[in-house]
Scaffold this motif. Structure first.
Motif, PDB file in Angstrom:
ATOM      1  N   GLN A 420      -1.645   1.456 -13.114  1.00  0.00           N
ATOM      2  CA  GLN A 420      -3.092   1.324 -13.298  1.00  0.00           C
ATOM      3  C   GLN A 420      -3.870   1.371 -11.982  1.00  0.00           C
ATOM      4  N   LEU A 421      -3.168   1.374 -10.858  1.00  0.00           N
ATOM      5  CA  LEU A 421      -3.844   1.403  -9.568  1.00  0.00           C
ATOM      6  C   LEU A 421      -4.477   2.770  -9.318  1.00  0.00           C
ATOM      7  N   PRO A 422      -5.522   2.817  -8.478  1.00  0.00           N
ATOM      8  CA  PRO A 422      -6.047   4.123  -8.079  1.00  0.00           C
ATOM      9  C   PRO A 422      -4.927   4.971  -7.490  1.00  0.00           C
ATOM     10  N   SER A 423      -5.037   6.290  -7.627  1.00  0.00           N
ATOM     11  CA  SER A 423      -3.990   7.203  -7.176  1.00  0.00           C
ATOM     12  C   SER A 423      -3.714   7.007  -5.690  1.00  0.00           C
ATOM     13  N   VAL A 424      -2.472   6.631  -5.373  1.00  0.00           N
ATOM     14  CA  VAL A 424      -2.075   6.328  -3.998  1.00  0.00           C
ATOM     15  C   VAL A 424      -1.005   7.315  -3.552  1.00  0.00           C
ATOM     16  N   THR A 425      -1.170   7.835  -2.339  1.00  0.00           N
ATOM     17  CA  THR A 425      -0.213   8.793  -1.783  1.00  0.00           C
ATOM     18  C   THR A 425       0.440   8.210  -0.543  1.00  0.00           C
ATOM     19  N   ALA A 426       1.753   8.339  -0.445  1.00  0.00           N
ATOM     20  CA  ALA A 426       2.478   7.871   0.740  1.00  0.00           C
ATOM     21  C   ALA A 426       2.162   8.783   1.918  1.00  0.00           C
ATOM     22  N   LEU A 427       1.953   8.195   3.081  1.00  0.00           N
ATOM     23  CA  LEU A 427       1.620   8.974   4.275  1.00  0.00           C
ATOM     24  C   LEU A 427       2.886   9.567   4.890  1.00  0.00           C
ATOM     25  N   PRO A 428       2.806  10.791   5.422  1.00  0.00           N
ATOM     26  CA  PRO A 428       3.971  11.373   6.101  1.00  0.00           C
ATOM     27  C   PRO A 428       4.264  10.622   7.390  1.00  0.00           C
ATOM     28  N   GLU A 429       5.501  10.704   7.845  1.00  0.00           N
ATOM     29  CA  GLU A 429       5.941   9.932   9.001  1.00  0.00           C
ATOM     30  C   GLU A 429       5.151  10.248  10.263  1.00  0.00           C
ATOM     31  N   ASP A 430       4.802  11.535  10.481  1.00  0.00           N
ATOM     32  CA  ASP A 430       4.097  11.879  11.713  1.00  0.00           C
ATOM     33  C   ASP A 430       2.696  11.256  11.741  1.00  0.00           C
ATOM     34  N   LEU A 431       2.010  11.222  10.582  1.00  0.00           N
ATOM     35  CA  LEU A 431       0.685  10.599  10.516  1.00  0.00           C
ATOM     36  C   LEU A 431       0.802   9.085  10.676  1.00  0.00           C
ATOM     37  N   LEU A 432       1.828   8.509  10.072  1.00  0.00           N
ATOM     38  CA  LEU A 432       2.036   7.073  10.182  1.00  0.00           C
ATOM     39  C   LEU A 432       2.315   6.685  11.631  1.00  0.00           C
ATOM     40  N   GLY A 452      -9.642 -11.021  23.702  1.00  0.00           N
ATOM     41  CA  GLY A 452      -9.617 -12.086  22.706  1.00  0.00           C
ATOM     42  C   GLY A 452      -8.209 -12.231  22.145  1.00  0.00           C
ATOM     43  N   GLN A 453      -7.971 -13.362  21.499  1.00  0.00           N
ATOM     44  CA  GLN A 453      -6.642 -13.616  20.940  1.00  0.00           C
ATOM     45  C   GLN A 453      -6.426 -12.750  19.703  1.00  0.00           C
ATOM     46  N   ILE A 454      -5.267 -12.109  19.619  1.00  0.00           N
ATOM     47  CA  ILE A 454      -4.956 -11.212  18.505  1.00  0.00           C
ATOM     48  C   ILE A 454      -4.470 -12.034  17.319  1.00  0.00           C
ATOM     49  N   ALA A 455      -5.142 -11.858  16.171  1.00  0.00           N
ATOM     50  CA  ALA A 455      -4.724 -12.571  14.954  1.00  0.00           C
ATOM     51  C   ALA A 455      -3.566 -11.854  14.288  1.00  0.00           C
ATOM     52  N   ASP A 456      -3.707 -10.561  14.079  1.00  0.00           N
ATOM     53  CA  ASP A 456      -2.610  -9.739  13.575  1.00  0.00           C
ATOM     54  C   ASP A 456      -2.991  -8.279  13.700  1.00  0.00           C
ATOM     55  N   ILE A 457      -2.014  -7.428  13.465  1.00  0.00           N
ATOM     56  CA  ILE A 457      -2.193  -5.980  13.509  1.00  0.00           C
ATOM     57  C   ILE A 457      -1.433  -5.396  12.335  1.00  0.00           C
ATOM     58  N   ARG A 458      -2.039  -4.461  11.633  1.00  0.00           N
ATOM     59  CA  ARG A 458      -1.363  -3.912  10.460  1.00  0.00           C
ATOM     60  C   ARG A 458      -1.742  -2.453  10.255  1.00  0.00           C
ATOM     61  N   ILE A 459      -0.837  -1.734   9.624  1.00  0.00           N
ATOM     62  CA  ILE A 459      -1.082  -0.353   9.218  1.00  0.00           C
ATOM     63  C   ILE A 459      -0.626  -0.202   7.763  1.00  0.00           C
ATOM     64  N   SER A 460      -1.127   0.811   7.103  1.00  0.00           N
ATOM     65  CA  SER A 460      -0.731   1.072   5.720  1.00  0.00           C
ATOM     66  C   SER A 460       0.050   2.373   5.642  1.00  0.00           C
ATOM     67  N   GLY A 461       1.060   2.365   4.793  1.00  0.00           N
ATOM     68  CA  GLY A 461       1.845   3.574   4.579  1.00  0.00           C
ATOM     69  C   GLY A 461       1.293   4.437   3.459  1.00  0.00           C
TER      70      GLY A 461
END
Length: 629
Positions: A420-432, A452-461
């Motif tokens: 039921q989620l919106p259409s999601v596509t996995a990213l290719p390795e080079d773009l990631l 400044g102090q880093i809280a977190d860092i994240r990326i999506s696949g």
């Protein structure tokens, strides 16, 4: 129909009025007509529809404003204005009984029937929306007040329909929600509403102490304003609060009060809600849409009406003794529209904001509605695809998933949710890899210059098809009060440019992900540089200009010298960021590799990685001093 913006419900009412006034449906008509409306009536909407008819059909070029009035016991002044112009439409609300004098004054008194399906069909066609039975049923079943609130000038009709479909009618008036009956959640089961839960738990303890005689009512927090986007859980929070406190909850929706009719009936309905809450004290009175009650600073044709409503509401809210035992919760979407007097100490003096739930909260909301616990790729897809979703939207998603499972005679599972989620596509390795390097660049430069102090860092696949959404970010913890000097702004510019600088250093160029949107890295850096050079007196001159967001681009466009100075500043800070990344390339590589592996790296681990791989170099933290006249 140019003089008045005609929304879909206004056009439905217009169809009814135009049908009733068919004998006068021609240019140049002169008449004073009374429309006797039925129970299916809402003053602001019908009045607007009548103004549209008067302005666009009669073409009253010789008068400034279409004369549309509502009959009441004090309509003498309206009659004088109508007689002077010789054209007017009087609306007779359901609760008003026309007098013989009213009928004598009117050229015609025409009964008006309720809205029809043909009116709904015509309105849908005019809005270029599909005409289907379910949509017509929705337009016929919703109150005029809710239709009027949903269809606003600033949003499209399709968006308004979707908001109506996903917004169910809240708690029925007078219904008790008690934890002993297990109706709805308690505060312990609410997620993603931040400080509101802590406030609610404290209120539950205070109410228990009040009932036990330990404290007096003056020691209880008796009023609060809660705000947030539609579907953000405000109504559910009120029910959960009542369950936790084990007290009844009474609905006092502003739109339902308005539906009672003219001002006197409106005030009676409002006072009745307060009286009911008082009779069942201790209790919670939940006032929905309190931002629509009006503001005494507004000046329009309805200001007298709304001032009367606000004055009566303030009187009911005033004083703890007057409403002892009644906790008033005012809910709204736009807190800035609430009259300041309502938020005065002793009334609704505390404000709790409901922000969109975090990723962890969204998973908890999913678990509450479905009993499912996602993990691995499914959890990552859900977190990414539902970014910005409200609790109501997640509940609808679960409802759709359950329906699919029933149709297939299957047990509800995580696969049904993901479907039921919106259409999601996995990213290719080079773009990631590129995204990981970009975000690692932000973190590295921010760490090196002490941004400044880093809280977190994240990326999506993953990415949502057709949507331009951030695929990664670095969150820096907000710094406390400090001196903001030129170096402060230059550091912020360098950090914003660091992602593109890292891409350039590793791949030889950077992608368009750094620019385009108003919040893109290069866009923010450019605006900051413009403010430094032309708005804050920190550049080549102490002369400043306005620094509002919309003025920055105009300043660059018409001042070529300023544009060159901005370019030079950006170029310097870009090279500064590249130099830091070049010197600390091993740290950049280590952090980007960890990001590819984990997708989310907490701030403490980010710092450990950067410290472990950091090279000792000559300090690049200070920006180069630029000499100039």
């Amino acid at each position: 129909m140019a003089r008045e913006h005609v929304t879909l419900p206004v056009y439905m009412a217009y169809c009814a009025i135009a049908g009733a006034l068919r004998p006068w449906n021609r240019k140049g008509s002169r008449a004073i007509v009374t429309l006797e409306v039925q129970d299916d009536y809402y003053t602001p909407l019908y009045a607007q529809a009548a103004r549209v008819f008067a302005a666009e059909v009669w073409r009253p070029n010789e008068w400034e404003d279409p004369h549309v009035f509502e009959w009441s016991d004090k309509s003498g002044r309206d009659e004088v204005q109508a007689e002077k112009s010789q054209r007017a439409i009087f609306l007779s609300p359901p609760e008003y009984r026309l007098t013989e004098e009213n009928r004598l004054f009117s050229d015609a008194v025409i009964p008006m029937g309720p809205r029809t399906r043909r009116h709904a069909e015509a309105a849908l066609r005019r809005a270029m929306l599909p005409v289907d039975e379910s949509t017509i049923d929705l337009l016929m079943s919703e109150s005029w007040s809710r239709l009027s609130k949903a269809f606003q000038d600033r949003r499209g009709p399709l968006q308004a329909l979707e908001r109506l479909r996903r917004t169910s009618v809240p708690i029925a008036k007078g219904v008790e929600l008690q934890t002993t009956e297990s109706i709805g959640p308690t505060l312990a089961e609410m997620h993603g509403i931040g400080p509101a839960v802590e406030w609610g738990n404290n209120l539950a303890k205070d109410l228990a102490d009040y009932r036990a005689g330990v404290i007096g009512w003056k020691d209880v927090d008796g009023g609060v304003l809660i705000s947030g986007p539609p579907g953000g859980g405000k109504t559910m929070f009120a029910g959960a609060l009542a369950n936790t406190c084990q007290v009844p909850i009474i609905l006092g929706s502003v739109s339902r009060w308005q539906e009672a009719g003219a001002l006197d009936e409106h005030l009676k309905a409002m006072r009745k809600s307060f009286a009911e809450a008082k009779s069942r004290a201790p209790s919670i009175l939940f006032i929905d849409e309190i931002d629509t009650v009006g503001n005494r600073t507004e000046s329009d044709r309805n200001r007298g009406y709304f001032r009367g409503v606000i004055a009566a509401l303030l009187e009911l809210l005033d004083g703890f003794e007057r409403r002892e035992g009644v906790v008033v919760i005012g809910a709204c979407n736009y807190p800035q529209l609430v009259d300041p007097a309502i938020r005065r100490p002793g009334r609704l003096d505390r404000h709790l904001e409901f922000a969109p739930p975090s990723a962890q909260s969204r998973l908890a909301i999913l678990d509450f509605h479905s009993g499912l616990d996602l993990d691995g790729d499914q959890a990552e897809k859900f977190e990414f695809a539902t970014d910005g979703f409200s609790g109501a939207e997640i509940e609808r998603l679960v409802r759709d998933a359950k329906r699919v499972a029933r149709r297939r005679s299957e047990t509800l599972s995580a696969d049904h949710i993901v479907e039921q989620l919106p259409s999601v596509t996995a990213l290719p390795e080079d773009l990631l890899h590129c995204i990981a390097v970009h975000e690692a660049g932000h973190a590295l430069v921010g760490f090196e210059i002490g941004h400044g102090q880093i809280a977190d860092i994240r990326i999506s696949g993953f990415r949502i098809d057709g949507s331009r959404r951030e695929l990664g970010f670095v969150e820096f913890e907000r710094a406390g009060p400090r001196r903001r000097i030129k170096t402060t702004y230059l550091d912020a510019i360098a950090v914003n440019l660091a992602g593109a600088a890292a891409e350039t250093e590793v791949f030889g160029s950077f992608t368009d992900a750094s620019s385009g949107a108003s919040m893109g890295d290069l866009n923010r850096a450019t605006d900051l540089a413009t403010a430094v050079e032309g708005g804050l007196g920190m550049g080549h001159t102490l002369v400043v200009e306005r620094v509002e967001q919309e003025q920055l681009a105009r300043m660059r466009l018409y001042n070529h010298e300023l544009r060159n100075q901005v370019h030079q500043l950006l170029d310097n800070e870009f090279e500064r960021a590249r130099s830091i990344i070049r010197a600390q390339r091993p740290a950049l590589n280590a952090l980007s590799e960890r990001l590819l592996e984990k997708r989310t790296v907490p701030g403490e681990e980010v710092v450990q990685i950067l410290q472990r791989h950091r090279r000792v170099t000559v300090s690049l933290a200070k920006p180069p001093l630029r000499m100039g006249a």
